[in-house]
Design an enzyme around this catalytic site. Structure first.
Site, PDB file in Angstrom:
ATOM      1  N   LYS A  49       9.497  -3.298  15.212  1.00  0.00           N
ATOM      2  CA  LYS A  49       9.972  -1.856  14.700  1.00  0.00           C
ATOM      3  C   LYS A  49      10.933  -1.358  15.272  1.00  0.00           C
ATOM      4  O   LYS A  49      11.808  -0.786  15.127  1.00  0.00           O
ATOM      5  CB  LYS A  49       8.688  -1.288  14.242  1.00  0.00           C
ATOM      6  N   TYR A  79       4.203  -6.254  16.917  1.00  0.00           N
ATOM      7  CA  TYR A  79       4.328  -5.412  15.893  1.00  0.00           C
ATOM      8  C   TYR A  79       5.193  -3.968  16.187  1.00  0.00           C
ATOM      9  O   TYR A  79       6.128  -3.986  15.718  1.00  0.00           O
ATOM     10  CB  TYR A  79       3.030  -5.005  15.444  1.00  0.00           C
ATOM     11  N   THR A 130       6.856   3.187  13.011  1.00  0.00           N
ATOM     12  CA  THR A 130       5.361   3.180  13.374  1.00  0.00           C
ATOM     13  C   THR A 130       5.128   3.922  14.779  1.00  0.00           C
ATOM     14  O   THR A 130       5.941   4.072  15.855  1.00  0.00           O
ATOM     15  CB  THR A 130       4.656   2.026  13.471  1.00  0.00           C
ATOM     16  N   LEU A 132       5.583 -10.541  -2.457  1.00  0.00           N
ATOM     17  CA  LEU A 132       4.222 -10.576  -2.735  1.00  0.00           C
ATOM     18  C   LEU A 132       3.317 -11.589  -2.080  1.00  0.00           C
ATOM     19  O   LEU A 132       2.285 -12.158  -2.311  1.00  0.00           O
ATOM     20  CB  LEU A 132       4.176 -11.217  -4.365  1.00  0.00           C
ATOM     21  N   SER A 161       2.215  -5.889   9.369  1.00  0.00           N
ATOM     22  CA  SER A 161       1.727  -4.806  10.030  1.00  0.00           C
ATOM     23  C   SER A 161       0.406  -4.630  10.861  1.00  0.00           C
ATOM     24  O   SER A 161      -0.318  -3.914  11.053  1.00  0.00           O
ATOM     25  CB  SER A 161       1.635  -3.477   8.976  1.00  0.00           C
ATOM     26  N   TYR A 215       0.702  -1.409   0.121  1.00  0.00           N
ATOM     27  CA  TYR A 215       0.010   0.063  -0.062  1.00  0.00           C
ATOM     28  C   TYR A 215       0.815   1.346   0.000  1.00  0.00           C
ATOM     29  O   TYR A 215       0.974   1.962  -1.022  1.00  0.00           O
ATOM     30  CB  TYR A 215      -0.931  -0.145   1.110  1.00  0.00           C
ATOM     31  N   HIS A 227      -8.707  -2.233   8.589  1.00  0.00           N
ATOM     32  CA  HIS A 227      -8.604  -0.917   8.605  1.00  0.00           C
ATOM     33  C   HIS A 227     -10.052  -0.075   8.544  1.00  0.00           C
ATOM     34  O   HIS A 227     -10.881  -0.452   7.860  1.00  0.00           O
ATOM     35  CB  HIS A 227      -7.623  -0.211   7.579  1.00  0.00           C
ATOM     36  N   LEU A 228     -10.021   0.831   9.186  1.00  0.00           N
ATOM     37  CA  LEU A 228     -11.408   1.712   9.583  1.00  0.00           C
ATOM     38  C   LEU A 228     -12.070   2.016   8.332  1.00  0.00           C
ATOM     39  O   LEU A 228     -13.014   1.970   7.831  1.00  0.00           O
ATOM     40  CB  LEU A 228     -10.787   2.965  10.399  1.00  0.00           C
ATOM     41  N   ILE A 271     -18.417  -0.389  14.816  1.00  0.00           N
ATOM     42  CA  ILE A 271     -17.506   0.447  15.443  1.00  0.00           C
ATOM     43  C   ILE A 271     -17.067  -0.367  16.918  1.00  0.00           C
ATOM     44  O   ILE A 271     -17.961  -0.641  17.749  1.00  0.00           O
ATOM     45  CB  ILE A 271     -18.309   1.648  16.038  1.00  0.00           C
TER      46      ILE A 271
END
Ligand code: UDP
Length: 334
Positions: A149, A145, A121, A32, A81, A10, A193-194, A211
């Site tokens: 990092k 995660y 991050t 990939l 991630s 992304y 994701h949101l 939510i």
């Protein structure tokens, strides 16, 4: 040439487009596993890129890149991630993110490549002690995660001291939106994701947007995050790379809009931008979600001269166009 690891993903693919537009020559290295070959094909139509399929967990794969191409600098995205997955399967995160990057750094040193821009991050900060979060905020990650990092950041510090390897660490907050021409976009399977999850609930698939908790200590009870547009983020990578080439020194920068939006606010903006009612329900909190995260990005603004230009409405409309493309692709495969 610039080596971009994870260039089929992304943020990586948007950064490749930004760098191609600025006239750089690029080699993309990607296994990939979460990236897409279609993204590579699209990038090849946009500019002159080379692609090598390989895995950072295998040092021979990455050695081959440095043996084949004349690389001056690396932009390193390749990583897993997903916070939740990292809690259940930390081995995967330390093996791929931390050990994989150790291989990359070792190969760089052996081939005398001494500059890297690294995707870090805000998850390295952990539970915020204050907001907005600046680069001096203590780093106490609460999941594997963030820890995977943070270890990389530490390796880079030690490698600078010992081998003169210079690194720019970019600590992102939440990322949103897609390429304005919908050539590449956010394409995860499964999607967690949101914004893509809200948008996926608009296609009449019967999916109700959930939510995750409305009892947080925030004005409307839902979590607050800082959603930086992916094209603005891509631009920050180019500025960081040019800063590194110019100054040849290590540094760290937060990247965010410095503005927090709650889950309910983002949902409402989606309904407004799309002019549609979207099915929604409130469910349990998702484990590991801090109530409020947003950046102090003053350092990136003053030193890198970075200025985010797109707001949440821009991100939602570009994400929606991309989501429509994804839906038509999926329907074509039925
Ligand atoms: N969220 C939500 N429903 C979803 C996905 C996310 O309510 O389907 C919330 C999540 O709890 C968090 C915010 O949206 O408060 C952003 O989550 P996301 O997974 O997009 O990014 P993260 O903050 O985990 O990096």
């Amino acid at each position: 040439m610039i080596l971009v690891t994870g260039g089929a993903g992304y943020i990586g693919s948007h950064t490749v487009i930004n760098l191609l537009d600025a006239g750089y020559d690029i080699v993309v290295f990607d296994n990939l596993e979460t990236g897409h070959i279609e993204t590579i094909e699209t990038l090849k139509q946009i500019g002159n890129i080379k692609f090598l399929k390989g895995d950072l967990r295998n040092i021979d794969d990455i050695n081959k890149v440095f043996e084949t191409y004349d690389i001056d600098v690396v932009v390193h995205f390749a990583a897993f991630s997903l916070v939740g997955e990292s809690v259940v399967n930390p081995l995967k995160y330390y093996r791929n993110n931390t050990f994989g990057t150790l291989n990359l750094l070792e190969s760089m040193i052996n081939h005398d490549v001494k500059k890297i821009v690294f995707s870090s991050t805000c998850a390295t900060y952990g539970e915020p002690e204050y907001t907005p979060i600046d680069e001096k905020h203590p780093q106490n990650p609460i999941n594997a995660y963030g820890a995977s990092k943070l270890m990389i950041e530490r390796m880079m510090k030690d490698f600078d001291a010992a081998y003169g390897l210079k690194s720019i660490k970019l600590r992102y907050f939440n990322v949103a939106g897609c390429d304005k021409l919908s050539r590449v976009g956010e394409w995860h399977d499964p999607e967690t994701h949101l914004i893509p999850n809200i948008l996926k609930s608009t296609f009449g698939t019967g999916q109700t947007f959930k939510i995750f908790g409305d009892d947080y200590d925030t004005p409307d009870g839902t979590c607050i995050r800082d959603y930086v547009n992916v094209e603005d983020l891509a631009q920050a990578h180019r500025l960081a790379l040019e800063y590194l080439n110019r100054e040849n020194k290590s540094d760290v920068f937060n990247l965010g809009t410095e503005k927090g939006d709650s889950v309910k606010t983002v949902f409402n903006v989606c309904e407004q931008v799309l002019n549609k009612k979207i099915p929604v329900e409130v469910v349990e909190r998702r484990p590991g979600d801090p109530a409020k995260l947003y950046a102090d990005a003053g350092k990136a603004k003053s030193i890198l001269k970075w200025q985010p230009e797109r707001n949440i409405e821009n991100s939602i409309s570009s994400a929606y166009k991309w989501e429509c493309r994804l839906q038509s692709k999926e329907n074509a495969h039925v």
